[in-house]
Design a protein around this motif. Structure first.
Motif, PDB file in Angstrom:
ATOM      1  N   ASP A 271       0.729  -1.156  -0.063  1.00 60.47           N
ATOM      2  CA  ASP A 271       0.186  -0.100  -0.042  1.00 60.47           C
ATOM      3  C   ASP A 271       0.944   1.254  -0.148  1.00 60.47           C
ATOM      4  N   PRO A 272       0.496   2.287  -0.726  1.00 59.81           N
ATOM      5  CA  PRO A 272       1.398   3.496  -0.816  1.00 59.81           C
ATOM      6  C   PRO A 272       1.422   4.368   0.551  1.00 59.81           C
ATOM      7  N   SER A 273       0.508   3.757   1.424  1.00 59.85           N
ATOM      8  CA  SER A 273       0.347   4.453   2.585  1.00 59.85           C
ATOM      9  C   SER A 273       1.491   4.075   3.704  1.00 59.85           C
ATOM     10  N   LEU A 274       2.197   2.764   3.285  1.00 62.76           N
ATOM     11  CA  LEU A 274       3.150   2.350   4.444  1.00 62.76           C
ATOM     12  C   LEU A 274       4.449   2.972   4.192  1.00 62.76           C
ATOM     13  N   ARG A 915      -2.393  13.177  -7.441  1.00 70.44           N
ATOM     14  CA  ARG A 915      -1.215  12.792  -6.472  1.00 70.44           C
ATOM     15  C   ARG A 915      -1.724  13.482  -4.880  1.00 70.44           C
ATOM     16  N   PHE A 916      -2.115  14.518  -4.915  1.00 68.72           N
ATOM     17  CA  PHE A 916      -2.548  14.748  -3.761  1.00 68.72           C
ATOM     18  C   PHE A 916      -3.483  14.050  -3.015  1.00 68.72           C
ATOM     19  N   GLY A 917      -4.615  13.789  -3.959  1.00 72.40           N
ATOM     20  CA  GLY A 917      -5.728  12.822  -3.476  1.00 72.40           C
ATOM     21  C   GLY A 917      -5.188  11.476  -2.900  1.00 72.40           C
ATOM     22  N   ARG A 918      -4.336  10.988  -3.786  1.00 78.74           N
ATOM     23  CA  ARG A 918      -3.973   9.654  -3.392  1.00 78.74           C
ATOM     24  C   ARG A 918      -3.164   9.592  -2.007  1.00 78.74           C
ATOM     25  N   GLU A 919      -2.168  10.740  -2.121  1.00 78.15           N
ATOM     26  CA  GLU A 919      -1.170  10.394  -1.129  1.00 78.15           C
ATOM     27  C   GLU A 919      -2.110  10.946   0.368  1.00 78.15           C
ATOM     28  N   LEU A 923      -2.224   8.482   3.548  1.00 84.45           N
ATOM     29  CA  LEU A 923      -1.766   8.715   4.725  1.00 84.45           C
ATOM     30  C   LEU A 923      -2.755   8.799   5.760  1.00 84.45           C
ATOM     31  N   LEU A 924      -4.059   9.017   5.273  1.00 81.73           N
ATOM     32  CA  LEU A 924      -5.307   9.403   6.319  1.00 81.73           C
ATOM     33  C   LEU A 924      -6.367   8.170   6.467  1.00 81.73           C
ATOM     34  N   GLY A 925      -6.125   7.338   5.126  1.00 82.16           N
ATOM     35  CA  GLY A 925      -7.102   6.138   4.942  1.00 82.16           C
ATOM     36  C   GLY A 925      -8.208   6.821   4.063  1.00 82.16           C
ATOM     37  N   SER A 926      -9.152   5.670   3.833  1.00 79.13           N
ATOM     38  CA  SER A 926     -10.176   5.980   3.172  1.00 79.13           C
ATOM     39  C   SER A 926     -11.269   6.975   3.391  1.00 79.13           C
ATOM     40  N   SER A 927     -11.178   7.223   4.962  1.00 74.44           N
ATOM     41  CA  SER A 927     -12.138   8.277   5.179  1.00 74.44           C
ATOM     42  C   SER A 927     -11.778   9.582   4.878  1.00 74.44           C
ATOM     43  N   ALA A 928     -10.501   9.877   4.283  1.00 73.12           N
ATOM     44  CA  ALA A 928      -9.935  11.189   3.744  1.00 73.12           C
ATOM     45  C   ALA A 928      -9.986  11.298   2.280  1.00 73.12           C
ATOM     46  N   ARG A 929     -10.926  10.428   1.739  1.00 73.19           N
ATOM     47  CA  ARG A 929     -10.561  10.477   0.018  1.00 73.19           C
ATOM     48  C   ARG A 929     -10.921  11.849  -0.331  1.00 73.19           C
ATOM     49  N   TYR A 930     -10.346  12.410  -1.190  1.00 76.23           N
ATOM     50  CA  TYR A 930     -10.411  13.680  -1.645  1.00 76.23           C
ATOM     51  C   TYR A 930     -11.360  13.882  -2.841  1.00 76.23           C
ATOM     52  N   PRO A 931     -12.469  14.994  -2.373  1.00 78.68           N
ATOM     53  CA  PRO A 931     -13.247  15.486  -3.420  1.00 78.68           C
ATOM     54  C   PRO A 931     -12.998  16.458  -4.091  1.00 78.68           C
TER      55      PRO A 931
END
Length: 1016
Positions: A271-274, A915-919, A923-931
């Protein structure tokens, strides 16, 4: 006498303290009472049937409990698929060196498999990811045309990630985290639960003879190179493992080999968050720094989902036996054990390391797998490179979580069944005789109580203590036992019953998070002593003192590279969201924007309330990021921000957005911000409940009203946003206005026309939902949606993030779609559904700092182009009305503004937003999916293809409400009007007209304040 009194007081205090210590010591030695007497000897197999299309995994296993376990594998020829039942696929003969069948998004591939012996098998698959949206691939499995059990409908397959380059450092000595890059190679996996509730790989039953296996793509394409039915996986015990090796550990005499692998130096991850992280809280973290941000560990908040793994590489200098130790820290949950599976060269070597536990600890601990601390497991490693992988797993707690989830589903069904009779607020003076109306449900309550008691004991057996994680289960078990003994109390505590179910669901969510930090791995010769990690009093004291002193000298508001204010091509950007998002932005600036443009950026993380004061004082930023949609026009009225239409490529930049995204930033022909985020409402619905009631998802408001009797007949509600006291929401009403052909303001923005016939019609319809049809005005949508008493509701589409994270027990039982629309007829006489929905946005804007060319008057203004003048192409005929010195200052300011414009273009571009949305999500998990407001970027974020279709079509239907001078008054009085109708039953037309007049009076007053023309 005074001395004697003081001595007596001191003596009494000491005695009290000693007594307390003794009491706690004794209580800790006495084992906690278990609940075995509550459930032993009772049949816990009976149950109420949950309303799902498929059976649970445990029900599936029980169905075939007499089946055998064949020992031979069955290979599937993946290239020889059934063309008649497959679609969206093709074969490539050489894809990364292998022949594969490529399965596209929304595809389906079916294979016929001749199974020589019936029984349970694991399914093994070799696959490779295909470049796409960088999210995990998901498939639904069908065996002989059916989904075998719930869980097989969502099989998740990981991509591979690594650092995109070496760690770099900013000019303050802080580490700059490398970008996460996907790489492609084949992976072989066994199908297993993506939630991790089932720790072992799934066991699938196959009949003897021809069976079919089908994979339906629900998210992302991938290539499959191999598929096999393999014997159910079993691991060797440690003794069996040792017996198979060519040498024995007791014969090994090697010493002195010690290989330390830093956690941040992993070579691959799922996972890119790791990615690598930094820690300043401990004196023993390696590498250590209290001043600088140094990447010195991995894992953290993001390493919490079962199945996520991190892999390191070790170069072993000689053949021999070695111990493997992990310096880890689990400081996230008291009374809980985080577990990891240990893989060596892609395989779990022994049964005992399938689940390595890490107890709660506020500091680092060295954990060495073994029978005991004095008897660690020893592994034979040959000379050369080996991979060590740690994979998150729930361990033995997974079975408890699985049972808890099944129990919550059954309890929700019991609750909804009784809800039909009593409603959500039962009459406390009425005897509903529930034990006679629903005898099976009352009996099921006692069964569930016994099950919960049993789960509590299992949880304590694993964790060693009865923590707050399992406390809601005990509360619910006691309540259910009371309900069974005294059914008349069910209605009196019905609301509490629902709250307790919700509380247990929330606790279940926290149990599924198995977070862990890793500082380093240590591989040592088996004969060497393993040293524990100890900070010591003096080392810890030194650390705390240094941390305190350093806090006075390090500017925590500034992020990354910090440049001197006199530097050329330097701008300052303020961001008003969390520090994590701010750090992502700064990292992106330092490794992408600045190298490409030569423009340096100082980034500061601030609170939004400080922005206005700073701008008024002349200390504001050049660009403010992620601010409110009301700010641009408010600042433009005061000449405090820059009209972006002065830049010749502004219209080109706006092609990244729908018009609704930037309408709120337009004023007097100018544009004063660029959109970043854009959200809108969708209709969320419970598929299981609508299927049970045989109800179709409503397409129009009329459809919604038609299904209300069916829903309300079952005491179920529909959630329509109503202007509550806190954060009033009028988006649904505004949507109805636009769906009926109306608007909120006239074309010039001088007055509201909400009292037009279209507006009044929408207002009557909207308030009628509450007055005429009894929809609730106050509700917690997420909680009521979870338990099922509100199976339909309109909410912002970011609610998806909340439900995904907070309601795992209803995963797969809900979805979202377009909001209900209004039937209209176009100019050609064709009927269509208008689904106009109001958009809410956040933006970035450029702050005006001093004079610029817009403040200069030229003798021949018709030939003036700001970009031409800034480039130095000023003819002698164009005489400015300022002196040469002022003109130089203006041109310097223009240079800053052009740099700021370059930043804003970069920030809102497709690649940057993706890139910002994915990062951020990483970092913060799916609860922080970027709109994101950039519609091309939205397509590349972590939504499934079916979800993207709905989001894309809804985005096209969005409407932006203009911001005008005094527009803050409009929602205030529209809210007052709606409340007056619902609370006092006033006439809709007269009330709306009355409040419209008040709104227009304020709009006129505001226009007079700023010397703007007024329309009569």
């Amino acid at each position: 006498m005074v001395g004697i009194k003081i001595n007596k007081t001191l003596r009494n205090v000491i005695i009290a303290i000693v007594a307390i210590i003794i009491i706690f010591a004794i209580s800790s030695l006495i084992p906690s009472k278990d609940f075995s007497e509550k459930y032993e000897g009772f049949d816990l197999s009976s149950t109420v049937k949950t309303i799902t299309a498929t059976q649970t995994y445990s029900e599936y296993q029980n169905k075939y409990k007499r089946a055998g376990y064949p020992s031979a594998s069955v290979a599937v020829d993946v290239l020889n698929y059934d063309e008649s039942t497959s679609n969206g696929i093709h074969v490539e003969s050489d894809y990364y060196g292998k022949a594969v069948v490529v399965t596209e998004d929304d595809s389906c591939v079916t294979w016929n498999v001749d199974v020589p012996q019936e029984g349970f098998y694991n399914i093994s698959m070799e696959y490779i990811a295909i470049p796409s949206r960088n999210v995990n691939m998901e498939r639904t499995l069908y065996i002989n045309g059916e989904i075998p059990f719930s869980g097989a409908d969502i099989l998740s397959f990981y991509r591979l990630w690594k650092d995109g380059g070496p760690v770099k450092y900013d000019n303050q000595g802080n580490s700059i985290r490398p970008t996460q890059t996907e790489f492609f190679q084949y992976q072989t996996i066994l199908y297993k639960s993506d939630l991790g509730y089932e720790v072992e790989p799934y066991r699938f039953y196959f009949n003897k003879g021809i069976n079919t296996i089908a994979l339906k793509a629900t998210n992302e394409p991938m290539a499959i190179s191999g598929l096999s039915l393999v014997p159910v996986q079993r691991y060797d015990t440690y003794e069996q493992y040792v017996a198979k090796q060519k040498t024995k550990p007791e014969n090994y005499t090697g010493t002195g080999v010690s290989i330390k692998i830093q956690g941040e130096d992993s070579i691959a991850r799922s996972d890119p968050s790791l990615f690598a992280r930094y820690d300043r809280s401990s004196a023993t973290t390696e590498p250590y720094s209290v001043k600088n941000t140094i990447l010195n560990y991995t894992g953290g908040d993001s390493w919490k989902a079962p199945g996520q793994w991190i892999e390191w590489e070790a170069d072993i200098p000689e053949d021999g036996w070695y111990t493997i130790s992990i310096k880890g820290r689990q400081l996230y949950q008291r009374g809980y054990v985080a577990c990891r599976s240990l893989y060596i060269d892609g395989e779990i070597p022994v049964e005992e390391v399938k689940s390595i536990g890490f107890d709660y600890s506020s500091d680092w601990k060295m954990v060495t797998p073994g029978k005991s601390k004095s008897e660690p497991y020893k592994f034979y490693l040959s000379k050369g490179k080996h991979t060590i992988r740690l994979e998150a797993t729930l361990g033995d707690i997974g079975n408890v979580i699985n049972e808890l989830q099944d129990s919550i589903s059954r309890l929700n069904l019991i609750y909804r069944t009784i809800l039909v009779l009593t409603g959500k607020t039962p009459d406390p003076y009425r005897d509903y005789q529930i034990e006679k109306v629903y005898p099976a449900e009352v009996e099921a309550m006692m069964t569930e109580s016994r099950r919960l008691y049993q789960m509590i004991d299992k949880f304590v057996a694993v964790t060693g203590e009865k923590s707050d994680k399992i406390a809601p289960a005990e509360t619910l078990a006691i309540q259910l036992e009371l309900f069974y003994k005294h059914p008349d109390r069910i209605t009196k505590a019905f609301g509490t019953f629902k709250d307790n179910i919700t509380s247990l669901g929330s606790s279940l969510l926290s149990m599924t998070e198995t977070k862990l930090d890793v500082d380093y791995l240590l591989i040592q010769s088996a004969n060497d002593r393993i040293k524990p990690v100890k900070g010591g009093f003096f080392k810890n004291a030194k650390h705390e003192i240094l941390s305190f002193v350093t806090s006075f000298f390090v500017d925590s508001a500034s992020l990354g590279n910090v440049y001197d204010k006199d530097s050329d091509h330097l701008i300052e950007v303020w961001i008003v969201v969390g520090r994590d998002q701010s750090q992502i932005l700064k990292n992106m600036v330092d490794d992408d924007f600045s190298p490409k443009t030569g423009i340096n950026v100082n980034v500061k993380n601030i609170v939004v309330d400080s922005l206005l004061n700073a701008v008024v004082a002349g200390n504001g930023p050049d660009v403010v990021v992620t601010t409110y949609q009301t700010h641009p026009v408010d600042y433009a009225l005061r000449n405090a921000n820059v009209n972006l239409r002065r830049f010749e490529d502004c219209d080109e930049v706006l092609k990244n957005f729908y018009e609704s995204a930037y309408i709120p930033y337009e004023y007097n022909g100018g544009l004063y911000a660029l959109p970043e985020q854009q959200s809108f409402n969708l209709l969320f619905y419970r598929k299981d409940i609508l299927d049970e009631l045989e109800i179709e998802v409503p397409q129009t408001w009329e459809d919604l009203i038609e299904i209300l009797p069916t829903l309300q007949g079952k005491n179920l509600d529909v959630g329509i946003p109503f202007p509550q006291i806190v954060l009033p929401d009028m988006t649904t009403f505004y949507s109805m206005v636009y769906q009926n052909g109306g608007e909120v303001y006239n074309k010039n923005g001088t007055k509201t026309i909400i009292d037009s016939e279209e507006g009044i019609k929408a207002f009557k319809y909207y308030t009628g939902l509450f007055n005429d049809y009894g929809l609730p005005t106050y509700f917690d949508f997420v909680s009521r949606f979870r338990v099922g008493e509100m199976p339909l509701g309109i909410a912002n589409y970011t609610t998806y993030n909340t439900l995904t994270v907070s309601a795992p027990e209803i995963r797969g039982l809900w979805d979202f779609t377009y909001i209900p629309g209004t039937k209209r007829v176009d100019a050609d006489g064709n009927e269509y559904i208008d689904r106009s929905t109001i958009a809410g946005t956040q933006c970035c804007m450029m702050i005006k700092k001093g004079l610029d060319l817009s403040d200069v008057t030229f003798s021949d203004h018709s030939n003036v182009s700001y970009d031409t003048i800034f480039a130095g192409n000023v003819s002698d005929e164009l005489k400015p009305n300022v002196d040469e010195k002022t003109m130089k200052t203006i041109l310097k300011n223009e240079s800053r503004m052009h740099d700021a414009w370059e930043f804003m273009k970069w920030w809102t571009s497709v690649d940057t937003q993706v890139r910002f949305g994915r990062e951020q999500e990483a970092l913060l998990g799916s609860s922080a999916r970027y709109p994101t407001a950039n519609f091309e970027a939205l397509k590349q974020l972590s939504w499934s293809s079916s979800q993207i279709k709905i989001l894309e079509e809804s985005l096209k239907e969005t409407v932006g409400v203009p911001e005008v001078p005094g527009s803050y008054y409009t929602p205030r009085h529209v809210v007052n009007a709606a409340r007056k109708i619902v609370n006092e039953q006033e006439d809709c037309r007269e009330t709306l007209i009355d409040y419209t007049r008040k709104i227009n009076e304020e709009l006129n007053r505001k226009r007079q304040e700023f010397n703007l023309p007024i329309e009569e």
